[in-house]
Design an enzyme around this catalytic site. Structure first.
Site, PDB file in Angstrom:
ATOM      1  N   GLY A   1       5.176  -1.112   2.531  1.00 35.44           N
ATOM      2  CA  GLY A   1       4.326   0.053   2.384  1.00 35.44           C
ATOM      3  C   GLY A   1       5.089   1.367   2.340  1.00 35.44           C
TER       4      GLY A   1
ATOM      5  N   HIS B   1       0.813  -1.213   0.000  1.00 40.14           N
ATOM      6  CA  HIS B   1       0.000   0.000   0.000  1.00 40.14           C
ATOM      7  C   HIS B   1       0.854   1.275   0.000  1.00 40.14           C
ATOM      8  CE1 HIS B   1       0.803   0.527   4.368  1.00 40.14           C
ATOM      9  NE2 HIS B   1       0.719  -0.794   4.402  1.00 40.14           N
ATOM     10  N   ASP B   2       0.397   2.233  -0.804  1.00 40.43           N
ATOM     11  CA  ASP B   2       0.968   3.583  -0.843  1.00 40.43           C
ATOM     12  C   ASP B   2       2.357   3.649  -1.460  1.00 40.43           C
ATOM     13  OD1 ASP B   2      -1.290   4.867   0.694  1.00 40.43           O
ATOM     14  OD2 ASP B   2      -0.578   3.458   2.201  1.00 40.43           O
TER      15      ASP B   2
END
Length: 264
Positions: free
Chosen positions: A139, A121-122
């Protein structure tokens, strides 16, 4: 519709260009958008709020847009955004973003991303990168343009890798890797600058000499990071053609977390 295999399950709310080809047994969710010219192989799952640009080639068994592997995630409508002309090989897993990281996982254009690559994520991936098999990003990792990751490279969360950098096979990054740097090891250590890569991208001898001088300031002259930044800033006046490269390095170094530091 003739380009979508009859066994594929494509939600009627998905926005799929008529030129997109989708292989057998692939599943596409309702919030997915895929632009013209992209091909999706068999047995893929594309879900979540995922936007895929033009002329990408996605191979079989890829999983794109699944929820983040983050216990804090609570179903928020975060996104995965993939640009144009990317190659995404088998068994890749790219997650959507999370509310705590801006909400978007982003991949740029013209990237060559091999099998078993994981983008948590991200993560933010630039343009013209090459990720060899089993490159794994935790992440919030940021990867600049033209970066090459050797196979089985593992990058700790929140680490940044500057443009034109390179890692050797099985490298483990716990610290930021400045632009142009080549690293290797567990944990990764700076070994040199990516001079051959720069030559292939058209850097002239003057610009390469400036990159060598930046390497010397960061790694050879026993300077603190602040002293090295001051030395590097002087190069812009000494080699005007290299001013954009100096600015790239200084911008990156200005964002280094003192607790994390840079690869040494």
């Amino acid at each position: 519709m003739a380009l979508i295999h009859p066994t594929a399950v494509v939600d009627p709310k998905a926005q799929i260009d008529s030129s997109v080809a989708i292989g057998a047994y692939t599943v596409v969710g309702p919030h997915v958008r895929i632009a013209a010219g992209t091909t999706v192989g068999p047995h893929c799952v594309i879900e979540g709020h995922t936007t895929i640009g033009r002329d990408n080639r996605i191979f079989q068994f890829a999983s794109l847009g699944a929820v983040p592997q983050d216990k804090k995630y609570a179903g928020e409508p975060c996104e995965l955004v993939i640009g144009d002309r990317n190659t995404i090989r088998e068994f890749s897993t790219y997650n959507i973003g999370s509310p705590g990281g801006g909400g978007v996982t982003r991949v740029g254009n013209d990237n060559w991303l091999m099998a078993y690559v994981h983008l948590a994520h991200d993560c933010i991936v630039g343009n013209n990168t090459i990720f060899a098999n089993n490159s794994q990003l935790a992440g919030h990792v940021e990867v600049g343009d033209w970066v090459i990751l050797g196979g089985f490279t593992v990058v700790h969360q929140f680490v940044r890798i500057g443009a034109h950098g390179m890692t050797a096979m099985c490298s483990l990054l716990f610290a930021d890797q400045p632009p142009f740097v080549m690293s290797q090891g567990q944990p990764a250590q700076a070994r040199s600058m990516n001079f051959e890569g720069l030559r292939r991208r058209g850097f002239d001898p003057g610009r390469i000499a400036a990159v060598k001088a930046m390497h010397k300031a960061l790694y050879r002259d026993q300077l603190t990071l602040e002293q090295a930044k001051a030395r590097i800033a002087e190069l812009a006046a000494q080699a005007p053609a290299a001013a954009p490269d100096v600015a790239l390095m200084l911008s990156f170094l200005g964002g280094v977390d003192p607790k994390r530091g840079i690869v040494r």
